[in-house]
Scaffold this motif. Structure first.
Motif, PDB file in Angstrom:
ATOM      1  N   VAL A  46      45.922 -27.497 -10.330  1.00  0.00           N
ATOM      2  CA  VAL A  46      44.492 -27.352 -10.046  1.00  0.00           C
ATOM      3  C   VAL A  46      44.232 -27.642  -8.569  1.00  0.00           C
ATOM      4  N   ARG A  47      44.873 -28.691  -8.042  1.00  0.00           N
ATOM      5  CA  ARG A  47      44.694 -28.999  -6.615  1.00  0.00           C
ATOM      6  C   ARG A  47      45.121 -27.812  -5.760  1.00  0.00           C
ATOM      7  N   ASP A  48      46.231 -27.190  -6.133  1.00  0.00           N
ATOM      8  CA  ASP A  48      46.708 -26.048  -5.357  1.00  0.00           C
ATOM      9  C   ASP A  48      45.702 -24.889  -5.413  1.00  0.00           C
ATOM     10  N   MET A  49      45.080 -24.697  -6.553  1.00  0.00           N
ATOM     11  CA  MET A  49      44.074 -23.641  -6.679  1.00  0.00           C
ATOM     12  C   MET A  49      42.809 -23.988  -5.898  1.00  0.00           C
ATOM     13  N   LEU A  50      42.459 -25.270  -5.867  1.00  0.00           N
ATOM     14  CA  LEU A  50      41.316 -25.696  -5.065  1.00  0.00           C
ATOM     15  C   LEU A  50      41.568 -25.408  -3.587  1.00  0.00           C
ATOM     16  N   THR A  51      42.782 -25.696  -3.141  1.00  0.00           N
ATOM     17  CA  THR A  51      43.143 -25.401  -1.751  1.00  0.00           C
ATOM     18  C   THR A  51      43.042 -23.906  -1.480  1.00  0.00           C
ATOM     19  N   TRP A  52      43.578 -23.103  -2.412  1.00  0.00           N
ATOM     20  CA  TRP A  52      43.489 -21.648  -2.237  1.00  0.00           C
ATOM     21  C   TRP A  52      42.037 -21.198  -2.140  1.00  0.00           C
ATOM     22  N   ALA A  53      41.191 -21.745  -2.981  1.00  0.00           N
ATOM     23  CA  ALA A  53      39.775 -21.379  -2.947  1.00  0.00           C
ATOM     24  C   ALA A  53      39.159 -21.716  -1.595  1.00  0.00           C
ATOM     25  N   LEU A  57      37.319 -19.244   2.156  1.00  0.00           N
ATOM     26  CA  LEU A  57      36.021 -19.428   2.803  1.00  0.00           C
ATOM     27  C   LEU A  57      36.191 -19.472   4.320  1.00  0.00           C
ATOM     28  N   PRO A  58      35.153 -19.216   5.084  1.00  0.00           N
ATOM     29  CA  PRO A  58      35.267 -19.216   6.544  1.00  0.00           C
ATOM     30  C   PRO A  58      35.714 -20.579   7.075  1.00  0.00           C
ATOM     31  N   SER A  59      36.670 -20.560   7.987  1.00  0.00           N
ATOM     32  CA  SER A  59      37.218 -21.822   8.501  1.00  0.00           C
ATOM     33  C   SER A  59      36.186 -22.630   9.266  1.00  0.00           C
ATOM     34  N   GLU A  60      35.209 -21.956   9.862  1.00  0.00           N
ATOM     35  CA  GLU A  60      34.184 -22.707  10.592  1.00  0.00           C
ATOM     36  C   GLU A  60      33.335 -23.559   9.656  1.00  0.00           C
ATOM     37  N   THR A  84      45.440 -28.657   2.932  1.00  0.00           N
ATOM     38  CA  THR A  84      44.556 -27.498   3.022  1.00  0.00           C
ATOM     39  C   THR A  84      44.431 -27.009   4.459  1.00  0.00           C
ATOM     40  N   LEU A  85      44.354 -27.936   5.400  1.00  0.00           N
ATOM     41  CA  LEU A  85      44.302 -27.541   6.808  1.00  0.00           C
ATOM     42  C   LEU A  85      45.564 -26.788   7.221  1.00  0.00           C
ATOM     43  N   SER A  86      46.698 -27.196   6.681  1.00  0.00           N
ATOM     44  CA  SER A  86      47.939 -26.493   7.014  1.00  0.00           C
ATOM     45  C   SER A  86      47.923 -25.076   6.457  1.00  0.00           C
ATOM     46  N   LYS A  87      47.280 -24.871   5.320  1.00  0.00           N
ATOM     47  CA  LYS A  87      47.197 -23.543   4.727  1.00  0.00           C
ATOM     48  C   LYS A  87      46.173 -22.667   5.444  1.00  0.00           C
ATOM     49  N   ILE A  88      45.105 -23.274   5.922  1.00  0.00           N
ATOM     50  CA  ILE A  88      44.104 -22.516   6.676  1.00  0.00           C
ATOM     51  C   ILE A  88      44.677 -22.102   8.032  1.00  0.00           C
ATOM     52  N   GLY A  89      45.381 -23.040   8.683  1.00  0.00           N
ATOM     53  CA  GLY A  89      46.064 -22.723   9.929  1.00  0.00           C
ATOM     54  C   GLY A  89      45.154 -22.531  11.128  1.00  0.00           C
ATOM     55  N   ASP A  90      43.984 -23.113  11.104  1.00  0.00           N
ATOM     56  CA  ASP A  90      43.051 -22.987  12.229  1.00  0.00           C
ATOM     57  C   ASP A  90      43.468 -23.954  13.345  1.00  0.00           C
ATOM     58  N   VAL A 119      52.430 -26.824  11.810  1.00  0.00           N
ATOM     59  CA  VAL A 119      51.724 -25.552  11.713  1.00  0.00           C
ATOM     60  C   VAL A 119      50.691 -25.422  12.830  1.00  0.00           C
ATOM     61  N   LEU A 120      50.014 -26.509  13.156  1.00  0.00           N
ATOM     62  CA  LEU A 120      48.862 -26.464  14.051  1.00  0.00           C
ATOM     63  C   LEU A 120      49.182 -26.781  15.511  1.00  0.00           C
ATOM     64  N   VAL A 121      50.318 -27.412  15.776  1.00  0.00           N
ATOM     65  CA  VAL A 121      50.613 -27.891  17.121  1.00  0.00           C
ATOM     66  C   VAL A 121      50.700 -26.742  18.130  1.00  0.00           C
ATOM     67  N   PRO A 122      50.027 -26.868  19.276  1.00  0.00           N
ATOM     68  CA  PRO A 122      50.190 -25.868  20.341  1.00  0.00           C
ATOM     69  C   PRO A 122      51.545 -26.046  21.014  1.00  0.00           C
ATOM     70  N   ASP A 123      52.024 -25.005  21.649  1.00  0.00           N
ATOM     71  CA  ASP A 123      53.351 -25.048  22.257  1.00  0.00           C
ATOM     72  C   ASP A 123      53.514 -26.213  23.233  1.00  0.00           C
ATOM     73  N   GLY A 124      52.483 -26.486  23.996  1.00  0.00           N
ATOM     74  CA  GLY A 124      52.581 -27.538  25.004  1.00  0.00           C
ATOM     75  C   GLY A 124      52.663 -28.939  24.444  1.00  0.00           C
TER      76      GLY A 124
END
Length: 215
Positions: A46-53, A57-60, A84-90, A119-124
């Motif tokens: 269920v948690r995984d489905m909540l993350t998918w849901a 939705l818009p990341s903003e 969830t943030l890792s899955k959104i990837g913003d 997932v989120l770290v910038p190259d620098g």
């Protein structure tokens, strides 16, 4: 309202179906309910489905809500928000992956933070992240150590300097964990467990036996 009620139903199958329905027909008005449910939902699927849901939705809208959860006193709220943030990837969420989260006392939170960070770290910032992660060599059980190694490997060749430093540590468990990570970096199919088991033998037999037990 029926969907919101179903998200809190006693049956996990009902909650799963509700999360699927919300994600299939995403509405911004569901964000708060999804985030709140993530913090307390006991069922993994269920948690995984909540993350998918939430990813539907818009990341903003979702990212600011999830960033607030990172400061929660409840470990599951922090862990699931990171996941969830890792899955959104913003990339805008990167500043929220703080040092305290990377070193969280709860293993599941820390593991989620490591995965989100790579997932989120910038190259620098990759070198700095590698150094931060390497400070935790030897932490936890097999799953925790393997998660840390995989996170470091995901950063690529930038981790080589921190691996060399860790492999010269006075702590045999740190050395073994670093060696296992270096092996995974060179060969993803290598045997992580064999190297960690060798470290246990070093601890038991003494450092003078390291060369023979670590091979």
């Amino acid at each position: 309202m029926r969907l919101l009620d179903a998200l809190a139903a006693g049956s996990s199958s009902t909650r799963l179906a509700a999360a699927l329905a919300v994600g299939t027909h995403p509405e911004p008005g569901f964000v708060d309910a999804l985030v709140e449910r993530c913090a307390i939902e006991p069922d993994f699927f269920v948690r995984d489905m909540l993350t998918w849901a939430l990813t539907r939705l818009p990341s903003e809208i979702t990212v600011p809500k999830l960033r607030v959860e990172l400061g929660s006193e409840h470990a599951q709220a922090r862990s699931q928000a990171l996941h969830t943030l890792s899955k959104i990837g913003d990339p805008s969420a990167w500043p929220a992956i703080t040092r305290s989260l990377l070193h969280d006392a709860d293993d599941e939170v820390a593991r989620s933070a490591w995965r989100a960070a790579v997932v989120l770290v910038p190259d620098g910032a990759k070198q700095g992240l590698a150094a931060e992660l390497a400070m935790q060599f030897g932490r936890g059980d097999r799953e925790v150590r393997l998660s840390l190694s995989r996170a470091l490997v995901a950063l690529g060749d930038v981790v080589e300097p921190v691996l060399r430093t860790a492999m010269a540590s006075h702590d045999p468990m740190v050395r073994a964990h670093a060696r296992a990570t270096e092996r995974l970096l060179r060969d993803p199919d290598a045997g992580f467990d064999l190297v960690v088991d060798a470290a246990r033998r070093v601890v038991a037999l003494g450092p003078e036996r390291e060369e023979t037990t670590a091979c």
